[in-house]
Design a protein around this motif. Structure first.
Motif, PDB file in Angstrom:
ATOM      1  N   VAL A   6       0.835  -1.207   0.000  1.00  0.00           N
ATOM      2  CA  VAL A   6       0.000   0.000   0.000  1.00  0.00           C
ATOM      3  C   VAL A   6       0.868   1.255   0.000  1.00  0.00           C
ATOM      4  CG1 VAL A   6      -1.654   1.357   1.345  1.00  0.00           C
ATOM      5  CG2 VAL A   6      -1.970  -1.107   1.108  1.00  0.00           C
ATOM      6  N   ASP A   7       1.865   1.289   0.887  1.00  0.00           N
ATOM      7  CA  ASP A   7       2.737   2.464   0.986  1.00  0.00           C
ATOM      8  C   ASP A   7       3.512   2.700  -0.306  1.00  0.00           C
ATOM      9  OD1 ASP A   7       1.883   2.879   3.548  1.00  0.00           O
ATOM     10  OD2 ASP A   7       3.671   2.050   4.515  1.00  0.00           O
ATOM     11  N   ASN A   8       4.017   1.624  -0.908  1.00  0.00           N
ATOM     12  CA  ASN A   8       4.774   1.764  -2.143  1.00  0.00           C
ATOM     13  C   ASN A   8       3.895   2.250  -3.289  1.00  0.00           C
ATOM     14  OD1 ASN A   8       7.267   1.014  -1.093  1.00  0.00           O
ATOM     15  ND2 ASN A   8       6.893  -1.168  -1.427  1.00  0.00           N
ATOM     16  N   MET A   9       2.652   1.774  -3.323  1.00  0.00           N
ATOM     17  CA  MET A   9       1.730   2.250  -4.360  1.00  0.00           C
ATOM     18  C   MET A   9       1.449   3.732  -4.171  1.00  0.00           C
ATOM     19  SD  MET A   9      -0.111   1.914  -7.044  1.00  0.00           S
ATOM     20  CE  MET A   9       0.433   0.225  -7.272  1.00  0.00           C
ATOM     21  N   GLY A  10       1.238   4.145  -2.922  1.00  0.00           N
ATOM     22  CA  GLY A  10       1.019   5.558  -2.653  1.00  0.00           C
ATOM     23  C   GLY A  10       2.227   6.407  -3.010  1.00  0.00           C
ATOM     24  N   ALA A  11       3.418   5.856  -2.772  1.00  0.00           N
ATOM     25  CA  ALA A  11       4.641   6.583  -3.077  1.00  0.00           C
ATOM     26  C   ALA A  11       4.782   6.827  -4.572  1.00  0.00           C
ATOM     27  CB  ALA A  11       5.846   5.800  -2.565  1.00  0.00           C
ATOM     28  N   VAL A  12       4.471   5.829  -5.365  1.00  0.00           N
ATOM     29  CA  VAL A  12       4.608   5.948  -6.816  1.00  0.00           C
ATOM     30  C   VAL A  12       3.486   6.787  -7.412  1.00  0.00           C
ATOM     31  CG1 VAL A  12       4.591   4.661  -8.974  1.00  0.00           C
ATOM     32  CG2 VAL A  12       5.895   3.797  -7.039  1.00  0.00           C
ATOM     33  N   ILE A  13       2.270   6.534  -6.977  1.00  0.00           N
ATOM     34  CA  ILE A  13       1.112   7.233  -7.531  1.00  0.00           C
ATOM     35  C   ILE A  13       1.054   8.689  -7.076  1.00  0.00           C
ATOM     36  CG2 ILE A  13      -1.425   7.340  -7.484  1.00  0.00           C
ATOM     37  CD1 ILE A  13      -0.464   5.159  -9.276  1.00  0.00           C
ATOM     38  N   GLY A  14       1.469   8.938  -5.828  1.00  0.00           N
ATOM     39  CA  GLY A  14       1.425  10.292  -5.302  1.00  0.00           C
ATOM     40  C   GLY A  14       0.090  10.662  -4.680  1.00  0.00           C
ATOM     41  N   GLU A  15      -0.725   9.662  -4.367  1.00  0.00           N
ATOM     42  CA  GLU A  15      -1.997   9.895  -3.686  1.00  0.00           C
ATOM     43  C   GLU A  15      -2.066   9.035  -2.433  1.00  0.00           C
ATOM     44  OE1 GLU A  15      -5.004  11.019  -7.381  1.00  0.00           O
ATOM     45  OE2 GLU A  15      -5.572   9.468  -5.953  1.00  0.00           O
ATOM     46  N   LYS A  16      -2.995   9.373  -1.558  1.00  0.00           N
ATOM     47  CA  LYS A  16      -3.248   8.533  -0.394  1.00  0.00           C
ATOM     48  C   LYS A  16      -3.935   7.258  -0.862  1.00  0.00           C
ATOM     49  CE  LYS A  16      -5.399   8.590   4.186  1.00  0.00           C
ATOM     50  NZ  LYS A  16      -6.168   9.415   5.151  1.00  0.00           N
ATOM     51  N   ILE A  17      -3.360   6.112  -0.535  1.00  0.00           N
ATOM     52  CA  ILE A  17      -3.897   4.809  -0.926  1.00  0.00           C
ATOM     53  C   ILE A  17      -4.251   4.043   0.343  1.00  0.00           C
ATOM     54  CG2 ILE A  17      -3.459   2.666  -2.170  1.00  0.00           C
ATOM     55  CD1 ILE A  17      -3.495   5.129  -3.968  1.00  0.00           C
ATOM     56  N   GLU A  18      -5.419   3.423   0.333  1.00  0.00           N
ATOM     57  CA  GLU A  18      -5.882   2.667   1.500  1.00  0.00           C
ATOM     58  C   GLU A  18      -6.589   1.396   1.059  1.00  0.00           C
ATOM     59  OE1 GLU A  18      -7.007   6.124   4.768  1.00  0.00           O
ATOM     60  OE2 GLU A  18      -8.570   5.382   3.424  1.00  0.00           O
ATOM     61  N   ILE A  19      -6.642   0.438   1.988  1.00  0.00           N
ATOM     62  CA  ILE A  19      -7.550  -0.689   1.848  1.00  0.00           C
ATOM     63  C   ILE A  19      -8.733  -0.375   2.748  1.00  0.00           C
ATOM     64  CG2 ILE A  19      -7.884  -3.173   2.067  1.00  0.00           C
ATOM     65  CD1 ILE A  19      -5.840  -2.268  -0.067  1.00  0.00           C
ATOM     66  N   GLY A  20      -9.893  -0.137   2.147  1.00  0.00           N
ATOM     67  CA  GLY A  20     -11.042   0.322   2.916  1.00  0.00           C
ATOM     68  C   GLY A  20     -11.772  -0.787   3.641  1.00  0.00           C
ATOM     69  N   LYS A  21     -11.944  -1.927   2.961  1.00  0.00           N
ATOM     70  CA  LYS A  21     -12.702  -3.033   3.552  1.00  0.00           C
ATOM     71  C   LYS A  21     -12.183  -4.351   2.988  1.00  0.00           C
ATOM     72  CE  LYS A  21     -17.108  -0.418   3.443  1.00  0.00           C
ATOM     73  NZ  LYS A  21     -16.852   0.470   2.292  1.00  0.00           N
ATOM     74  N   VAL A  22     -12.447  -5.410   3.743  1.00  0.00           N
ATOM     75  CA  VAL A  22     -12.203  -6.773   3.262  1.00  0.00           C
ATOM     76  C   VAL A  22     -13.324  -7.651   3.798  1.00  0.00           C
ATOM     77  CG1 VAL A  22     -10.696  -7.317   5.221  1.00  0.00           C
ATOM     78  CG2 VAL A  22     -10.562  -8.698   3.130  1.00  0.00           C
ATOM     79  N   ALA A  23     -13.753  -8.618   3.009  1.00  0.00           N
ATOM     80  CA  ALA A  23     -14.828  -9.513   3.447  1.00  0.00           C
ATOM     81  C   ALA A  23     -14.570 -10.926   2.958  1.00  0.00           C
ATOM     82  CB  ALA A  23     -16.181  -9.032   2.932  1.00  0.00           C
ATOM     83  N   HIS A  24     -14.928 -11.899   3.804  1.00  0.00           N
ATOM     84  CA  HIS A  24     -14.922 -13.320   3.442  1.00  0.00           C
ATOM     85  C   HIS A  24     -16.324 -13.854   3.690  1.00  0.00           C
ATOM     86  CE1 HIS A  24     -10.597 -14.684   2.940  1.00  0.00           C
ATOM     87  NE2 HIS A  24     -10.481 -13.410   3.216  1.00  0.00           N
ATOM     88  N   LEU A  25     -16.808 -14.653   2.764  1.00  0.00           N
ATOM     89  CA  LEU A  25     -18.140 -15.225   2.903  1.00  0.00           C
ATOM     90  C   LEU A  25     -18.108 -16.673   2.431  1.00  0.00           C
ATOM     91  CD1 LEU A  25     -20.900 -14.070   3.823  1.00  0.00           C
ATOM     92  CD2 LEU A  25     -21.489 -13.845   1.407  1.00  0.00           C
ATOM     93  N   GLU A  26     -18.660 -17.566   3.245  1.00  0.00           N
ATOM     94  CA  GLU A  26     -18.672 -18.984   2.892  1.00  0.00           C
ATOM     95  C   GLU A  26     -20.100 -19.507   2.846  1.00  0.00           C
ATOM     96  OE1 GLU A  26     -16.052 -21.435   5.168  1.00  0.00           O
ATOM     97  OE2 GLU A  26     -14.508 -19.883   5.319  1.00  0.00           O
ATOM     98  N   GLY A  27     -20.326 -20.496   1.997  1.00  0.00           N
ATOM     99  CA  GLY A  27     -21.632 -21.111   1.891  1.00  0.00           C
ATOM    100  C   GLY A  27     -21.600 -22.299   0.960  1.00  0.00           C
ATOM    101  N   GLU A  28     -22.724 -22.993   0.857  1.00  0.00           N
ATOM    102  CA  GLU A  28     -22.798 -24.112  -0.087  1.00  0.00           C
ATOM    103  C   GLU A  28     -22.586 -23.611  -1.513  1.00  0.00           C
ATOM    104  OE1 GLU A  28     -26.289 -26.503   0.360  1.00  0.00           O
ATOM    105  OE2 GLU A  28     -26.114 -26.582   2.533  1.00  0.00           O
ATOM    106  N   HIS A  29     -23.051 -22.394  -1.764  1.00  0.00           N
ATOM    107  CA  HIS A  29     -22.788 -21.722  -3.045  1.00  0.00           C
ATOM    108  C   HIS A  29     -22.568 -20.252  -2.747  1.00  0.00           C
ATOM    109  CE1 HIS A  29     -23.023 -20.651  -7.293  1.00  0.00           C
ATOM    110  NE2 HIS A  29     -23.734 -19.610  -6.902  1.00  0.00           N
TER     111      HIS A  29
END
Length: 276
Positions: free
Chosen positions: A126-149
């Motif tokens: 994330v930090d390296n991407m922000g360094a190259v792009i020149g903008e604030k870069i974040e991971i806003g959310k992550v989700a895992h979901l399990e089921g039969e389908h």
């Protein structure tokens, strides 16, 4: 004069995603050496990370995948502008983060940032991407979901941008046939809850309290207020519970009625909308 051409500037911009002036400045300092210029861009960006902390990263994209039809993963990657969000480098970065999320099973952003990646950790990525792009870069959310389908639906709100809305829907085996339609419905109608039983008690009590106050303010007799409130709660359920909503593809039926026709059941869902 530095030994580089306009084509070199264009190529380096495409490779790094950095702004034109940043690229030219780096090429000047590197006397046209492309590899050295990339390192200069990166180091310069890393030094300015703290200056971007108070900026807002409300643009971005949603990336997702389903593993073996039973495990869904989504991440929201954020940048400051749509220009960066549709940059190939940023899209590739989001895909790398998604791959780590899928492999690691991390269920929180904090846990995901600590996971190993090709550049150390995901936070380093994330930090390296922000360094190259020149903008604030974040991971806003992550989700895992399990089921039969598990079904994934990614929606582009604009043709020139990557997906801004992402939905994961878990169903039983019978639900596989209608899972995509349900996922598209969720993307469009933004239900907050699966059904009435899944509404947190505090949310339900807050809604009842609000409806009670409104009904009393209307001058209704106090002894009939509870009955009126119960009736008005049905409208709340229809607006906010997936199975109570009118089905997007056939509003004459609710989502619950469609699921019943197929002998199917939705067990869980997750909806992401960039910046929301």
């Amino acid at each position: 004069m530095a030994n580089y051409t306009a084509a070199d500037v264009k190529a380096l911009r495409e490779q790094t995603g950095a702004g034109m002036m940043d690229v030219k400045k780096a090429l000047d300092e590197a006397n046209g050496d492309k590899d050295k210029a990339i390192e200069i861009i990166r180091l310069s960006g890393l030094k300015s990370l703290s200056k971007r902390e108070d900026r807002t990263a409300s643009a971005g994209l949603v990336a997702g995948t389903v593993v073996d039809g039973k495990v869904g993963v989504m991440v929201e990657a954020n940048a400051e502008t749509d220009f960066v969000a549709k940059n190939d480098k940023f899209i590739a970065f989001a895909d790398k983060v998604l791959a780590v999320a899928a492999e690691s099973g991390a269920t929180t952003v904090e846990a995901l940032l600590e996971q190993a990646s090709e550049e150390g950790t995901v936070k380093d990525l994330v930090d390296n991407m922000g360094a190259v792009i020149g903008e604030k870069i974040e991971i806003g959310k992550v989700a895992h979901l399990e089921g039969e389908h598990v079904e994934l639906y990614l929606h582009q709100t604009s043709a020139d941008l990557p997906a801004q809305v992402g939905v994961l829907v878990a169903t039983d085996a019978a639900g596989a046939e209608v899972a995509r339609d349900v996922a598209m419905h969720i993307a469009a109608f933004s239900p907050l809850y699966l059904d009435r039983d899944s509404i947190p008690a505090e949310d339900l009590e807050k809604e009842k309290s609000t409806l009670t106050k409104l009904t009393l303010q209307e001058g209704k007799p106090e002894h009939i207020v509870p009955k009126i409130v119960e009736g008005r709660l049905n409208a709340f359920y229809a607006d906010n519970c997936l199975v109570d909503q009118d089905f997007a593809r056939d509003p004459s039926k609710t989502v619950g009625e469609v699921l019943k026709e197929h002998g199917a059941k939705v067990t869980a869902f997750v909806r992401f909308h960039v910046g929301a």
